[in-house]
Design an enzyme around this catalytic site. Structure first.
Site, PDB file in Angstrom:
ATOM      1  N   GLU A 116      -1.324 -20.265  18.260  1.00 46.89           N
ATOM      2  CA  GLU A 116      -1.739 -20.070  19.664  1.00 46.89           C
ATOM      3  C   GLU A 116      -1.567 -18.618  20.091  1.00 46.89           C
ATOM      4  OE1 GLU A 116       0.308 -19.521  23.425  1.00 46.89           O
ATOM      5  OE2 GLU A 116       1.015 -21.482  22.724  1.00 46.89           O
ATOM      6  N   HIS A 117      -0.465 -18.012  19.691  1.00 45.85           N
ATOM      7  CA  HIS A 117      -0.246 -16.596  19.983  1.00 45.85           C
ATOM      8  C   HIS A 117      -1.221 -15.705  19.207  1.00 45.85           C
ATOM      9  CE1 HIS A 117       3.881 -16.253  21.989  1.00 45.85           C
ATOM     10  NE2 HIS A 117       3.646 -17.554  21.938  1.00 45.85           N
ATOM     11  N   GLU A 196       3.672 -12.123  15.422  1.00 44.11           N
ATOM     12  CA  GLU A 196       3.768 -13.224  16.376  1.00 44.11           C
ATOM     13  C   GLU A 196       4.657 -14.355  15.879  1.00 44.11           C
ATOM     14  OE1 GLU A 196       2.561 -13.045  19.431  1.00 44.11           O
ATOM     15  OE2 GLU A 196       1.784 -11.041  18.952  1.00 44.11           O
TER      16      GLU A 196
END
Length: 1062
Positions: A116-117, A196
């Protein structure tokens, strides 16, 4: 928190919270609903014809007009891929888009969260490092984020500007389907995963410096530092041990480092496909354009049924008998011998309620039951738990229905953990209370209150700053991602009327009693979780992490060390190297010509109401609210003595949670529920520009329908005149609840406490705020809890003193938001309420204790010092503050708003978050007080973060900005200033401006200054900021004991004053 039917949906994400209507040749009128905020008669875009849809590759599955939200909803399927689209046509200008993927997991490595990041870090059309950040810096968005749920991942955006909206949609679509991070062919892309997710970091030849870094890794360390978060995860995993909910999709720091880049890329390949996507469009934009945009992306994909099958969310087989689970959370070893062994436990009783998603009828019925049981402080199950004295505060969220199988959880925190028998008492109390309620039922008053409260909330559809379209999307997903009808969760009106009829047909005792017995008492799928404190746990977790690193060290040669150092530096160089200006032009932006030159004015009129010997200001806002009145009664704090400031938050709670001399607090709570849409009381304090005196008020805020506004005023009058303050046991409960809430907040939101301490060193309003809600208030609450029994007479007298000092006509202000006709109809009610108040308050005998309100009591301020506040945590929250007005000649200028936003989204984002690994790093400039503040959130660093704050000045002074970059920064700032607001928010915003003495003329001046911001303004601000930081700046960090010792050693120049808070 998970969705409740009548509440705004925010999601539990790890965020970076029947007839067919065919209307192709006309327009639909919005239903009578507050969903159309500013007009009664508005036009809704019509749906496209099936032929037009087919041209773009879509077929119409169903179409319905959803009267609850005045919207025409069309469900499409893309014929080539099977992707589904819900196209909601409404009159709302705040347009919303979302792409949602089912993303179930089998382990706790956090792959959906890291993905998602990562997908927002560059894509095919937008091959730069952080398109997400560039959108933050250049868009008029009203929402821009992403959520990771236990079984799905959501990518929503919103904007009122159509061109901007489509820009956002395009960037997000390209990001999810063509992210650079998942292109294994380019070895450079692994850096995104490392940044991330996680990576090994080594800056020097010293192998002891080897450590794990990564944004999600550190974010989840912060999550696992919070006992409340740990409790939620333990409960969920205990209830669902065999399916995806039995692991942590957000990632457990112990397992995140097991995730490989290959697994990461495979996860994207498996689940980020149109066949596994639910698309959502909402708002007043063109329906066909929506299909065109999606078609351009979907035409390059083929159906992937295998992926769809893999993504299906399975259900947990129901237990045949209840279970008990014991787990632990980390606490600090107390340095105070008298506090040894006093850490408390959490006990939570949890149920899985159903084999699959609730049908809407059951969801509505159980939602009402949930509200009656737990929705207010006077609700019987909540009250029984608090009155028992077994714990300090209620935990567990009651009904949670956002996942496939609904759950119910309730318990206590702050439970004495010395014996297993004591823990068992909580479970016994919960079950016995439910048995009693199933047998005896609920009062007619409590049922009426619940009906009114829930129906008011449903009809008002007030989602605050959260876009309404996004709230509906997340609500729809509760059914849609499990292959059920996405419209069913939105159509509550017929079910509500049916529920009301059922209440008349059968006794409420039977209706609710049957629900309690079926889903709770007789339900064997129950897990009681005992979460116990463990002073050795943090050391064990740290040791486990170091053990993994030690194993790695043992197998590393000198060459391996050098190679890791090289990779570490290579990653940092990549992170610190900005994208070329030419590359950044790929991000679509607006032009300054798209931004209105004139400030948006909120309709406001000010008049005086003469009552007795005083004149009271009445501020009114003529805005359509569909017969709802939003009202604030503000009372200045001029007669509140300094030594009683710490009692103000509790006093405000007393007004609605202690009852009156005529009604106990349960009866009062039910009356509020029956007659209003809600009522609360709270304090407001703020500095004023160029004044030592603060703006300080107690505000009673609420809402009601026009026909019940007289009842609303009567209730406020009653609690002001007749509040019951002599109830020691109830007051003690509130003190303990306050302490429990503060302890959770200091671990989970430490940056707010750190910056509050720094501001309290500088101005009266902030200092008062610290004593009313900061660390100082926490210490005061702890002291109050210890002495309450012995000193109750004095505390009771102090509460009465506050009541007599605060409520008066003198200095009072009334704020009202509704349409002109409604405002006129309530004039007599307002006048009657004002007349009921005394002209002046009762001042304390010691007039010196009131000097703080005049800004003349320097003793209220905290001493200027650098502080380390020790709590049990795995991360830091680092604050630094100075004052641009007091410590430099700098004068207020609109450009400062542009500059501080730019600094947050460039230097601080890159250095504190991207390179440093913190979940957040940002700054803020308060144009009223002059405070310039730096803050970090879930930060693995402390000293390095301070250095990055200090480096901000050179960054600004040496900055080069081309015209495009400057324009984008100005546009993004204007997006914040012109943020979308619902009617109540507009009226409240105008009210705040009045309290802060901000005129429309000043606002226009600042707007002109923002729109004319130049590069030189950045450089001048950098000079002024450097002068202020060098002249007078302080640091405050919320940290752990070990990290505090390290900071003391590394930054001896700061002379930290360290104190253990928890």
């Amino acid at each position: 928190m998970l969705t409740k039917l009548w509440r705004s949906v925010v999601g539990n994400g790890a965020c970076r919270a029947r007839h067919t209507l065919r209307a192709y040749n006309g327009t639909n009128k919005a239903a009578f609903s507050v969903a159309s905020p500013d007009k009664v008669d508005v036009q809704i875009p019509v749906a496209v014809s099936p032929e037009v849809a087919k041209k773009h590759g879509f077929e119409v599955i169903k179409e319905e007009f959803v009267k609850e939200y005045g919207s025409n909803c069309v469900l499409y399927r893309h014929t080539g891929t099977g992707a589904e689209l819900m196209s909601v046509h409404s009159a709302d200008e705040n347009k919303t888009f979302g792409a949602v993927f089912r993303t179930p997991v089998e382990d706790s490595t956090g792959v959906p969260h890291i993905l998602e990041h990562s997908v927002l870090c560059g894509s095919r059309k937008y091959p730069i490092k952080e398109p997400f950040v560039e959108l933050m810096k250049s868009s008029l968005n009203t929402f821009l984020n992403a959520f990771t749920y236990p079984d799905r991942t959501c990518y929503p955006v919103a904007s009122c500007n159509t061109r901007d909206f489509y820009n956002l949609v395009d960037v997000y679509l390209d990001a999810v389907f063509y992210p650079r991070c998942a292109e294994k062919s380019n070895p450079e892309n692994v850096k995104i995963f490392e940044q991330e997710g996680w990576h090994h970091e080594l800056d020097s030849p010293d192998p002891s410096q080897l450590q794990y870094k990564g944004v999600v890794f550190n974010e989840m360390k912060g999550v696992y530092s919070s006992p409340d978060s740990v409790l939620g995860r333990v409960c969920q995993q205990a209830l669902f041990p065999e399916i995806t909910y039995g692991v942590d999709s957000g990632g457990d720091p112990r397992y995140i480092t097991d995730l490989t880049y290959e697994q990461f890329c495979d996860f994207h390949s498996d689940f980020y496909h149109p066949s596994n996507t639910r698309f959502w469009f909402y708002g007043d934009d063109d329906p066909e354009t929506r299909l065109e945009i999606l078609s351009n992306y979907l035409k390059d994909f083929e159906a992937n049924q295998a992926g769809v099958e893999k993504s299906r969310v399975l259900t947990q087989k129901k237990f045949t008998e209840p279970r008990t689970v014991t787990d632990y959370y980390a606490v600090s070893e107390s340095e105070d011998p008298s506090q040894a062994g006093q850490q408390k436990a959490y006990v939570n009783v949890n149920w899985v309620l159903e084999d699959d998603v609730f049908d809407l009828e059951t969801q509505l019925a159980f939602g009402f039951l949930d509200f009656i049981l737990l929705g207010t402080s006077g609700s019987p199950l909540r009250k029984a738990l608090i009155d028992s004295g077994l714990g300090e505060a209620v935990c567990g969220g009651g009904l949670e229905d956002e996942l496939r199988q609904p759950t119910f959880s309730i318990g206590l925190k702050g439970v004495e953990s010395s014996s297993e028998e004591n823990l068992k008492k909580v479970e016994t109390l919960v079950l016995e209370t439910l048995e009693s309620l199933a047998e005896k039922g609920f009062s007619d008053s409590s049922i009426e209150a619940a009906l009114n409260t829930i129906e008011f909330s449903l009809r008002e559809n007030n989602t605050g700053s959260f876009p309404r379209g996004l709230s509906l999307m997340l609500r729809s997903m509760q059914a849609w991602i499990y292959d059920k009808d996405p419209l069913e969760p939105l159509k509550w009106e017929d079910q509500l009327e049916g529920f009301k009829a059922k209440l008349k047909e059968q006794t409420p005792t039977k209706l609710f009693g049957d629900l309690i017995r079926k889903y709770l008492i007789d339900n064997p799928h129950r897990v009681t979780v005992n979460l116990l404190p463990n002073t050795a746990l943090q050391a064990e977790l740290d040791g486990e992490e170091q053990g993994k690193l030690d194993e790695l060290r043992k197998g590393m040669t000198d060459e391996d060390m050098q190679e890791l150092m090289r990779k570490t530096q290579e990653l940092k160089t990549h992170q610190e190297t900005p994208d070329p200006a030419e590359a950044l032009k790929c991000i679509p932006t607006l032009d300054l010509a798209d931004i209105p030159k004139e400030s948006q004015e909120i309709p406001s009129s000010l008049r005086e109401l003469t009552s007795g010997g005083e004149k009271v200001d009445i501020l009114s806002h003529d805005i359509f609210t569909n017969d709802v009145v939003y009202a604030e009664f503000a009372f200045d704090m001029s007669s509140v003595p300094k030594h009683l400031l710490y009692l103000i938050p509790l006093f405000c709670r007393c007004l609605t949670e202690m009852g009156t001399t005529k009604e106990d607090f349960v009866e009062l709570t039910e009356r509020i529920g029956r007659k209003t849409g809600g009522l609360s009381a709270y304090s407001f304090t703020s500095a004023l520009k160029d004044e030592d005196k603060p703006s300080a008020y107690i505000i009673v805020r609420g809402k009601s329908t026009k026909d019940k506004f007289g009842d609303y005023c009567e209730i406020v009058e009653d609690i002001i005149q007749n509040v019951e303050l002599d109830n020691k046991e109830r007051f003690k409960q509130m003190v303990l609840e306050t302490i429990a809430g503060q302890e959770a907040a200091m671990v989970g939101r430490g940056h707010t406490y750190a910056i509050g301490r720094l501001h309290a060193q500088r101005d009266t309003a902030s200092a008062a705020g610290e004593y009313m809600g900061g660390v100082a208030n926490y210490h005061a609450m702890k002291g109050l809890a210890e002495k309450l029994d012995a000193d109750w007479d004095q505390v009771h007298n102090d509460l009465k003193l506050l009541k007599n000092a605060i409520f008066k006509k003198k200095g009072m202000l009334v704020n009202l938001t509704a349409d002109e006709k409604t405002l006129t109809s309530i004039d007599k009610d307002v006048a009657g309420f004002v007349d009921s108040l005394p002209d002046v308050g009762q001042a304390p005998s010691d007039q010196g204790s009131l000097l703080w309100y005049e800004g003349k009591d320097s003793g209220l301020l905290l001493p200027k010092q650098n502080e380390l506040l020790v709590v049990p945590t795995q991360v830091n929250y680092v604050g630094k503050c100075t004052n641009m007005y007091k410590d430099t000649p700098y004068k207020q200028h609109g450009s400062s708003v542009v500059i501080s936003k730019y600094l947050s989204t460039t230097w601080l984002w890159d250095r504190v978050r991207v390179v440093g690994g913190a979940y957040g790093g940002f700054c803020s400039f308060d144009n009223t007080s002059g405070h310039f503040s730096f803050m970090s959130y879930r930060d693995p660093n402390l000293s390095k973060t301070i250095d990055n704050y200090d480096g901000s000045t050179n960054f600004l002074k040496e900055l080069t900005l081309d015209k495009d970059e400057l324009t984008k920064s100005i546009i993004a700032t204007m997006g914040d200033i012109d943020s979308y607001q619902l009617p109540d928010s507009k009226g409240y915003t105008a009210f705040m401006r009045h309290l802060l003495k901000v005129t429309d003329e000043e606002r226009q001046q600042r707007r002109d200054e923002i729109l004319s911001t130049k590069l030189q303004d950045f450089k001048d601000f950098g000079d002024a900021l450097q002068s202020a930081l060098e002249a007078n700046s302080q640091v405050c960090a919320v940290t752990s004991k070990d990290m505090a010792k390290q900071a003391e050693e590394e930054r001896k120049d700061l002379g930290f004053v360290t104190s253990q808070v928890l």
